[in-house]
Design an enzyme around this catalytic site. Structure first.
Site, PDB file in Angstrom:
ATOM      1  N   ASP A 141      -0.169 -12.528  54.734  1.00 58.11           N
ATOM      2  CA  ASP A 141       0.589 -12.809  53.512  1.00 58.11           C
ATOM      3  C   ASP A 141       0.762 -14.302  53.239  1.00 58.11           C
ATOM      4  OD1 ASP A 141       2.386 -13.140  55.574  1.00 58.11           O
ATOM      5  OD2 ASP A 141       3.945 -11.841  54.739  1.00 58.11           O
ATOM      6  N   ARG A 142       0.451 -15.149  54.212  1.00 54.18           N
ATOM      7  CA  ARG A 142       0.573 -16.595  53.971  1.00 54.18           C
ATOM      8  C   ARG A 142      -0.787 -17.212  53.668  1.00 54.18           C
ATOM      9  NH1 ARG A 142       5.129 -19.329  57.767  1.00 54.18           N
ATOM     10  NH2 ARG A 142       6.652 -17.635  57.616  1.00 54.18           N
ATOM     11  N   ASP A 150      -2.157 -16.135  57.742  1.00 56.60           N
ATOM     12  CA  ASP A 150      -1.381 -15.929  58.965  1.00 56.60           C
ATOM     13  C   ASP A 150      -1.654 -14.556  59.589  1.00 56.60           C
ATOM     14  OD1 ASP A 150      -0.101 -14.368  57.074  1.00 56.60           O
ATOM     15  OD2 ASP A 150       1.887 -14.707  57.929  1.00 56.60           O
ATOM     16  N   ASP A 170      -0.351 -11.569  59.518  1.00 57.01           N
ATOM     17  CA  ASP A 170      -0.383 -10.349  58.710  1.00 57.01           C
ATOM     18  C   ASP A 170      -0.962 -10.572  57.315  1.00 57.01           C
ATOM     19  OD1 ASP A 170       1.857 -11.890  58.050  1.00 57.01           O
ATOM     20  OD2 ASP A 170       2.979 -10.156  57.331  1.00 57.01           O
ATOM     21  N   SER A 219       4.145 -11.336  61.867  1.00 56.83           N
ATOM     22  CA  SER A 219       3.594 -12.389  61.008  1.00 56.83           C
ATOM     23  C   SER A 219       2.906 -13.497  61.797  1.00 56.83           C
ATOM     24  CB  SER A 219       4.697 -12.924  60.116  1.00 56.83           C
ATOM     25  OG  SER A 219       4.152 -13.724  59.115  1.00 56.83           O
ATOM     26  N   HIS A 220       3.400 -14.724  61.647  1.00 49.97           N
ATOM     27  CA  HIS A 220       2.738 -15.880  62.270  1.00 49.97           C
ATOM     28  C   HIS A 220       3.213 -16.103  63.704  1.00 49.97           C
ATOM     29  CE1 HIS A 220       6.525 -16.948  60.602  1.00 49.97           C
ATOM     30  NE2 HIS A 220       6.608 -17.948  61.457  1.00 49.97           N
ATOM     31  N   LYS A 259       3.986 -11.490  49.365  1.00 49.98           N
ATOM     32  CA  LYS A 259       3.151 -12.661  49.200  1.00 49.98           C
ATOM     33  C   LYS A 259       1.761 -12.306  49.693  1.00 49.98           C
ATOM     34  CE  LYS A 259       5.022 -14.947  53.356  1.00 49.98           C
ATOM     35  NZ  LYS A 259       6.293 -14.322  53.781  1.00 49.98           N
TER      36      LYS A 259
HETATM   37  C1  VG1 Z   1      10.295 -17.741  57.282  1.00 50.27           C
HETATM   38  C2  VG1 Z   1      10.071 -18.548  56.018  1.00 50.27           C
HETATM   39  C3  VG1 Z   1      10.336 -17.681  54.798  1.00 50.27           C
HETATM   40  C4  VG1 Z   1       9.441 -16.426  54.862  1.00 50.27           C
HETATM   41  C5  VG1 Z   1       9.664 -15.717  56.169  1.00 50.27           C
HETATM   42  C6  VG1 Z   1       8.735 -14.531  56.347  1.00 50.27           C
HETATM   43  O1  VG1 Z   1      11.639 -17.314  57.341  1.00 50.27           O
HETATM   44  O2  VG1 Z   1      10.886 -19.688  55.990  1.00 50.27           O
HETATM   45  O3  VG1 Z   1      10.086 -18.427  53.636  1.00 50.27           O
HETATM   46  O4  VG1 Z   1       9.727 -15.573  53.792  1.00 50.27           O
HETATM   47  O5  VG1 Z   1       9.453 -16.603  57.272  1.00 50.27           O
HETATM   48  O6  VG1 Z   1       7.395 -14.895  56.265  1.00 50.27           O
HETATM   49  P1  VG1 Z   1      12.775 -18.076  58.203  1.00 50.27           P
HETATM   50  O7  VG1 Z   1      14.017 -17.271  58.013  1.00 50.27           O
HETATM   51  O8  VG1 Z   1      12.268 -18.126  59.607  1.00 50.27           O
HETATM   52  O9  VG1 Z   1      12.869 -19.452  57.627  1.00 50.27           O
HETATM   53  V1  VG1 Z   1       6.275 -14.108  57.246  1.00 50.27           V
HETATM   54  O10 VG1 Z   1       4.708 -14.512  56.737  1.00 50.27           O
HETATM   55  O11 VG1 Z   1       6.735 -14.639  58.707  1.00 50.27           O
HETATM   56  O12 VG1 Z   1       6.622 -12.487  57.065  1.00 50.27           O
HETATM   57 CO    CO Z   2       3.276 -13.342  57.335  1.00 51.68          CO
END
Ligand code: VG1
Ligand code: CO
Length: 543
Positions: free
Chosen positions: A281-282, A277, A279, A113-114, A376
Site C-alpha cells: 500500500d505504500r 512496502d 503489503d 506492513s513495512h 492506499k
Molecule cells: C504509520 C504512518 C501512517 C500510516 C500507518 C499505516 O502510522 O505514520 O501514516 O497510515 O503507519 O501504514 P504510525 O501510527 O506508526 O505513525 V502501513 O503501510 O504500515 O499499514
Molecule cells: Co503498508
C-alpha cells in the site's frame, strides 16, 4: 465437518492501532491469540455470517498458518463464501479491490506492513468491512471491547482445500474460492490508466526500476509492468516475495530501499524509480538523482489528474493526513476544490471517499490513493506517475521543478526517534501538550506562533470525533512542526517529528531539505525537550 467451541480467556492488548492489530510474532503465537481477535470480529460484524469474506496477506512468516486458522473459523462462523488469494497472497489494495468488486461483507488482511518479518519480526491482522477500507474507529473499538470479554471461539475441524492453485471448493457449508491475487486488481488498473500510452513510452526507451523489496508486490509488478506494459523483466528487482523479506525492512524510503537509491543516483539511472512496502500500500517515487516526497507526490498527482483517463473529469476534492505537508492544499486552492485535513491513518479517509467528497488523498508516510479502492495503493501511484510522464513527455525532475515554480516548495522531513522508553515518550507528549496554551502568540526561533494545538478532528460526514491526534505548532514564517507517537510499533515508543517549511521563491527551490530544515529540527528538539527526556540527540530515521 465438526465444529468445536473452544473456551478461551481475553487478552488485554488487542486494541487495533493506526492500522490493525500489530504485534511481535511471539505474541501472535500464544495459544488462542489470533483466534480471540478473529472471533471478536465475527461477533461484532454479524453480516459476515451468510456473507462473503476476502482473505489474504503479504506472505510474511506466519501467513499460511493464520490463513488456515481463519478459513476454519470462517466455516465455523457460517460465512457463505471465502475468497482467498492463491497461496494466501493478497496485497492490501488488491484485497480492498476484491472486497468491493465481489460485494463481500469484509476481509481479513494479514500483514504488519513495512515492519520486518520472520520469527523474530512482526505479524499483524486488519479487518476491512464492506467498503473495502480499514475498519473505522467505531468498529475497531467494538472489536477491542469484545476481545476484552470473549470466553469462547468457534473453529471447524476439517481438511483444507489446496490453496496453491485456483479453484472452488467446499468446507462444510462454506464455499472456498481460490483466486488469482492479481487479476481483478490488474483489470482495475487498466480501466484507470492509459496502458497504450504507457506501452508506447516504454517502447521508446523510457526505463523504470521497481523495487518490490521481496514483499507482496513482486507478482503484481511483474504482471502489470512486465507482462502487460512491456517493461524488460529486469525492471522489477527483488520481485520474489520472501517470508522474512530477505531480512530487510520492506519499507520504501531512502534508508531502507538502499539498493534502489544506489541505482537512481548511479550513472545511467533509469527515468523512474519506485518501491512498495510489505503489503503493497505504500510507494516511493524517485527520478534520476531526485526524490519526490510523498507530500509532493500527492500534490503533483492532484495538479495533473485530468491527464489520466480515470480522473479525466477532475477531482471532487482532496485530503491529506494532518502531518502531511500542505503542498496539496495549494493545488486544491488553485483548482477551487475542497481539501480536508484528517488524523493519521487511512481509516479517516473512508467516509470522505464513500461520500464522494474526495477523489485523491495521501499521507506523508509514503501513502497515496484515490476512490478506486479504500486503501492506499503503492502500484497505483507508480502507474499514475508513469501515465503522467507518458502524457507530458518531460523528465520527472523537470515536472517536479515546474510544480514548485508554480505552487511554491514545501521543504519537508520526518524525524523518527525509535525504541524510546514508552513512559518517557508519553511524558514528553504530556509536557508538550501542557505548554501549548502558553505558546500561542509567543515567538519561537524568531517567528511568531500562529497556532499551537493538539489536533482534533470531527468527521464531516458522520460527525465522529477523534482527539489527541498530534501536537502542531505553526509559525508565521511558513514553518510547521508536528509531534506524535506512532501507533504501529511493537516495541517501546516511536516519536515522530514532522518538519515543514514553505518556500515561495523559485531561486531557493534547489536547496538540500536537511539544510533548510536543520534550524527547525533544532527548535523542535528544544521545544519538546527531546534530548533531556529521551537521551537522544538525533533521530534514528529521517524520511
Ligand atoms: C504509520 C504512518 C501512517 C500510516 C500507518 C499505516 O502510522 O505514520 O501514516 O497510515 O503507519 O501504514 P504510525 O501510527 O506508526 O505513525 V502501513 O503501510 O504500515 O499499514
Ligand atoms: Co503498508
Amino acid at each position: 465437518m465438526r465444529i468445536h467451541t473452544v473456551a478461551t480467556r481475553p487478552f488485554p492488548d488487542q486494541r487495533p492501532g493506526t492500522s490493525g492489530l500489530r504485534k511481535r510474532v511471539a505474541v501472535f503465537r500464544q495459544p488462542h491469540y489470533l483466534e480471540n481477535f478473529v472471533q471478536s470480529v465475527f461477533d461484532v460484524v454479524p453480516e459476515l455470517a451468510g456473507g462473503t469474506l476476502v482473505l489474504g496477506g503479504d506472505g510474511r512468516y506466519g501467513n499460511d498458518e493464520a490463513i488456515a486458522t481463519i478459513l476454519r473459523m470462517a466455516a465455523a462462523n457460517g460465512v457463505a463464501r471465502v475468497i482467498v488469494g492463491r497461496g494466501g497472497i493478497l496485497s492490501t489494495p488488491a484485497a480492498s479491490c476484491l472486497i468491493r468488486g465481489r460485494g463481500a461483507a469484509g476481509g481479513f488482511i494479514l500483514s504488519a506492513s513495512h515492519n520486518p518479518g520472520g520469527p523474530e519480526g512482526d505479524f499483524g491482522i486488519k479487518f476491512n468491512p464492506a467498503n473495502g477500507g480499514p475498519a473505522p474507529p467505531a468498529v475497531t473499538e467494538a472489536v477491542y471491547a469484545r476481545s476484552r470479554e470473549i470466553t469462547a471461539y468457534r473453529i471447524a475441524e476439517a481438511e483444507l482445500p489446496p490453496l496453491d492453485r485456483d479453484g472452488v471448493h467446499r468446507l462444510g457449508e462454506t464455499t472456498v474460492e481460490v483466486v488469482d491475487p492479481v487479476a481483478d486488481y490488474a483489470a482495475l488498473m487498466e480501466r484507470l490508466f492509459d496502458f497504450d500510452r504507457i506501452r508506447d513510452l516504454l517502447r521508446g526507451g523510457f526505463r523504470i526500476c521497481y523495487d518490490a523489496m521481496h514483499a507482496v508486490t513482486g507478482p503484481y509488478a511483474r504482471r502489470i509492468l512486465v507482462d502487460l506494459l512491456g517493461a524488460p523483466p529486469g525492471s522489477v528487482i527483488r520481485a520474489e516475495p520472501l517470508p522474512d523479506f530477505g531480512g530487510l525492512h520492506p519499507d520504501p524510503n531512502l534508508t531502507h530501499a538502499r539498493e534502489l537509491v544506489a541505482v537512481m543516483w548511479g550513472a545511467e539511472a533509469p527515468d523512474l524509480g519506485a518501491a512498495s512496502d510489505g503489503d503493497g500500500d505504500r510507494n516511493m517515487i524517485l527520478g534520476p538523482r531526485c526524490f519526490v516526497t510523498p507530500s509532493d507526490s500527492l500534490a503533483v498527482l492532484a495538479a495533473n489528474a485530468t491527464l489520466v483517463p480515470g480522473y479525466r473529469d477532475g477531482l471532487a476534492g482532496v485530503a491529506r493526513s494532518m502531518p502531511t505537508s500542505r503542498a496539496v492544499d495549494r493545488v486544491a486552492e488553485t483548482l477551487g476544490i475542497d481539501c480536508y485535513e484528517t488524523p493519521t491513518g487511512w481509516k479517516f479517509f473512508g467516509s470522505l471517499l464513500d461520500a464522494g467528497r474526495i477523489t485523491l488523498c495521501g499521507e506523508e508516510s509514503f501513502g497515496t490513493g484515490s476512490d478506486h479502492v479504500r486503501e492506499k495503493d503503492g502500484l497505483w501511484a507508480v502507474l499514475f506517475w508513469l501515465d503522467l510522464l507518458a502524457a507530458r513527455r518531460e523528465p520527472l525532475p523537470a515536472i517536479l521543478r515546474a510544480h514548485w515554480a508554480r505552487f511554491g516548495r514545501h521543504y519537508y522531513q520526518r524525524h523518527d526517534y525509535e525504541g524510546l522508553d514508552a513512559a518517557a515518550a508519553e511524558e514528553l507528549m504530556a509536557a508538550l501538550r501542557a505548554r501549548l496554551p502558553a505558546l500561542a502568540g509567543r515567538h519561537l526561533g524568531g517567528a511568531a506562533v500562529t497556532l499551537a494545538d493538539d489536533f482534533a478532528y470531527t468527521d464531516p460526514v458522520d460527525g465522529s470525533r477523534a482527539e489527541g491526534q498530534g501536537v502542531r505548532i505553526v509559525l508565521d514564517d511558513g514553518a510547521r512542526m508536528v509531534f506524535r507517537l506512532s501507533g504501529t510499533g511493537t516495541a517501546g515508543a516511536t516519536l515522530r517529528v514532522y518538519l515543514e517549511r514553505f518556500e515561495p521563491d523559485p531561486a531557493r527551490h534547489g536547496l538540500e531539505p536537511g539544510e533548510v530544515l536543520a534550524p527547525l529540527a533544532a527548535l523542535a528538539r528544544e521545544v519538546a525537550e527531546i534530548p533531556r527526556r529521551t537521551g537522544r540527540e538525533k533521530p534514528d530515521v529521517v524520511t
